[in-house]
Design a protein around this motif. Sequence first.
Motif, mmCIF file in Angstrom:
data_model
loop_
_atom_site.group_PDB
_atom_site.id
_atom_site.type_symbol
_atom_site.label_atom_id
_atom_site.label_comp_id
_atom_site.label_asym_id
_atom_site.label_seq_id
_atom_site.Cartn_x
_atom_site.Cartn_y
_atom_site.Cartn_z
ATOM 1 N N ARG A 113 8.207 -0.615 -1.583
ATOM 2 C CA ARG A 113 7.304 -1.749 -1.392
ATOM 3 C C ARG A 113 7.759 -2.984 -2.168
ATOM 4 O O ARG A 113 7.645 -4.105 -1.680
ATOM 5 C CB ARG A 113 5.882 -1.380 -1.858
ATOM 6 C CG ARG A 113 5.228 -0.295 -1.038
ATOM 7 C CD ARG A 113 4.951 -0.758 0.387
ATOM 8 N NE ARG A 113 4.231 0.272 1.119
ATOM 9 C CZ ARG A 113 4.768 1.005 2.089
ATOM 10 N NH1 ARG A 113 6.015 0.816 2.463
ATOM 11 N NH2 ARG A 113 4.045 1.925 2.700
ATOM 12 N N THR A 114 8.248 -2.767 -3.395
ATOM 13 C CA THR A 114 8.577 -3.923 -4.226
ATOM 14 C C THR A 114 9.994 -4.442 -3.959
ATOM 15 O O THR A 114 10.347 -5.513 -4.426
ATOM 16 C CB THR A 114 8.419 -3.598 -5.729
ATOM 17 O OG1 THR A 114 9.207 -2.450 -6.040
ATOM 18 C CG2 THR A 114 6.964 -3.306 -6.067
ATOM 19 N N SER A 115 10.811 -3.663 -3.235
ATOM 20 C CA SER A 115 12.138 -4.156 -2.822
ATOM 21 C C SER A 115 12.277 -3.970 -1.320
ATOM 22 O O SER A 115 13.091 -3.169 -0.860
ATOM 23 C CB SER A 115 13.256 -3.383 -3.530
ATOM 24 O OG SER A 115 12.931 -3.096 -4.850
ATOM 25 N N PRO A 116 11.487 -4.682 -0.517
ATOM 26 C CA PRO A 116 11.514 -4.448 0.930
ATOM 27 C C PRO A 116 12.855 -4.855 1.539
ATOM 28 O O PRO A 116 13.519 -5.771 1.054
ATOM 29 C CB PRO A 116 10.373 -5.332 1.449
ATOM 30 C CG PRO A 116 10.185 -6.384 0.415
ATOM 31 C CD PRO A 116 10.568 -5.764 -0.898
ATOM 32 N N SER A 119 12.121 -9.523 5.062
ATOM 33 C CA SER A 119 11.023 -10.405 4.677
ATOM 34 C C SER A 119 10.350 -10.942 5.930
ATOM 35 O O SER A 119 10.982 -11.102 6.966
ATOM 36 C CB SER A 119 11.571 -11.560 3.841
ATOM 37 O OG SER A 119 10.562 -12.520 3.621
ATOM 38 N N HIS A 129 13.254 -14.727 0.513
ATOM 39 C CA HIS A 129 12.891 -13.557 -0.286
ATOM 40 C C HIS A 129 11.518 -13.765 -0.926
ATOM 41 O O HIS A 129 11.036 -14.894 -1.028
ATOM 42 C CB HIS A 129 13.937 -13.319 -1.375
ATOM 43 C CG HIS A 129 15.318 -13.132 -0.832
ATOM 44 N ND1 HIS A 129 15.783 -11.917 -0.407
ATOM 45 C CD2 HIS A 129 16.316 -14.028 -0.612
ATOM 46 C CE1 HIS A 129 17.028 -12.062 0.041
ATOM 47 N NE2 HIS A 129 17.376 -13.325 -0.070
ATOM 48 N N GLY A 133 8.277 -8.195 -3.129
ATOM 49 C CA GLY A 133 7.644 -8.003 -1.826
ATOM 50 C C GLY A 133 6.262 -8.628 -1.748
ATOM 51 O O GLY A 133 5.452 -8.243 -0.908
#
Length: 374
Positions: A113-116, A119, A129, A133
């Motif tokens: 989730r935090t490094s999708p 975008s 970016h 995320g």
Amino acid sequence: MAINVQAAVFHGPGRPLTIETLQLDPPQSGEVMVRIVATGLCHTDLHIMEGHQPQAVPAVLGHESAGVIVAVGPDVTGLDIGDHVVPFMLPECAVCPNCLSGRTNICLKVKERTSPASSRLHWQGRPVHTFAGMGTFADHMVITADRVAKVSKAARFDGACYASCGGATGIGTVRHMGVDADSLVVVFGLGGIGLNMVQSARQLGAKTIIGIDTNDAKEAVARRMGATHFINPARQDSVPAAIMAITGMGATHSFECVGSPSVMRQAVDATNPFYGRCTLVGVAAAGAELSLPIQGLSMGKTVGGLLMGGLKPRSQLPGLVQEYAEGRLNFDALISHRLPLDLINEGFALMKRGEVLRAVILFDGTIRNSAGPQ
Ligand SMILES: [Zn+2]
Ligand SMILES: [Zn+2]
């Protein structure tokens, strides 16, 4: 159909954010679109803007927000258009082993989730970016539903937004560590997290709450939130000795919110050797280490950490926002500035000079510029 959104865009360390019109794709499976009403300026954002933490650019920063759902993608349950929501850094998928265990708020989907991989935001045909995320320095965002807490419509958006970072971390941590009326509490660093720890300790009935900060201006607000003592380390030969003088055998609960190994060591040394709990919350530089005398731990003292107050976003954040709506938690006194998006750089400049408690950007056009609690 993509929509146009107004956003503050980060172009690289040391460069000001610029306000641009970006394109935001509609929510896909498992996602919702949120019209952001309020977003907070956090030291984590400043950290990135100063180049201390890598971030691909162009990017929209920001991770504390509150708003209203305006579109719901397929396969989303429990969230509807018009719901007031607080997006959260951590997900709560409710089906992974960690979520099911009830022992941690770190959902195993956190990395995804935090490094999708992609975008939903674009600018001049290129992807933009987002920090972790999220990207809340924009008037709309698309985020997965497992990172969205549905909150009371009675809560003001600026306070609800504050609950999602400093509020959750400060209050969640103090509750998680079992502070009660007999506790002797010490908080190192009276920023947003530390001041929320102070108010949480008071709410739990602690009668000794020592706030520590190198900025004397923090004493008044710390006492207002419940601190019974204030120590400025600049005027002490030994901070642990000053704490021992007040507490006798040391703090039952000490909290470090600075992120400095030397302050962490003071926090450990100021903790009761038999049953004290020292919790390290401040974000230290990558690779930093902490040196401790092992014997100092052998009689029962514990030292540990906790992320975002141990709070689960979907199941526990709504309760925190409800307490704020009912006046049982005070976030309003901790919000010192309310600004429109086009003054976001000024907001960060104030933060850098140590002149804000918390600055919140309001997107609803009601604010041109306002300093001071409302
Ligand atoms: Zn934050
Ligand atoms: Zn999970």
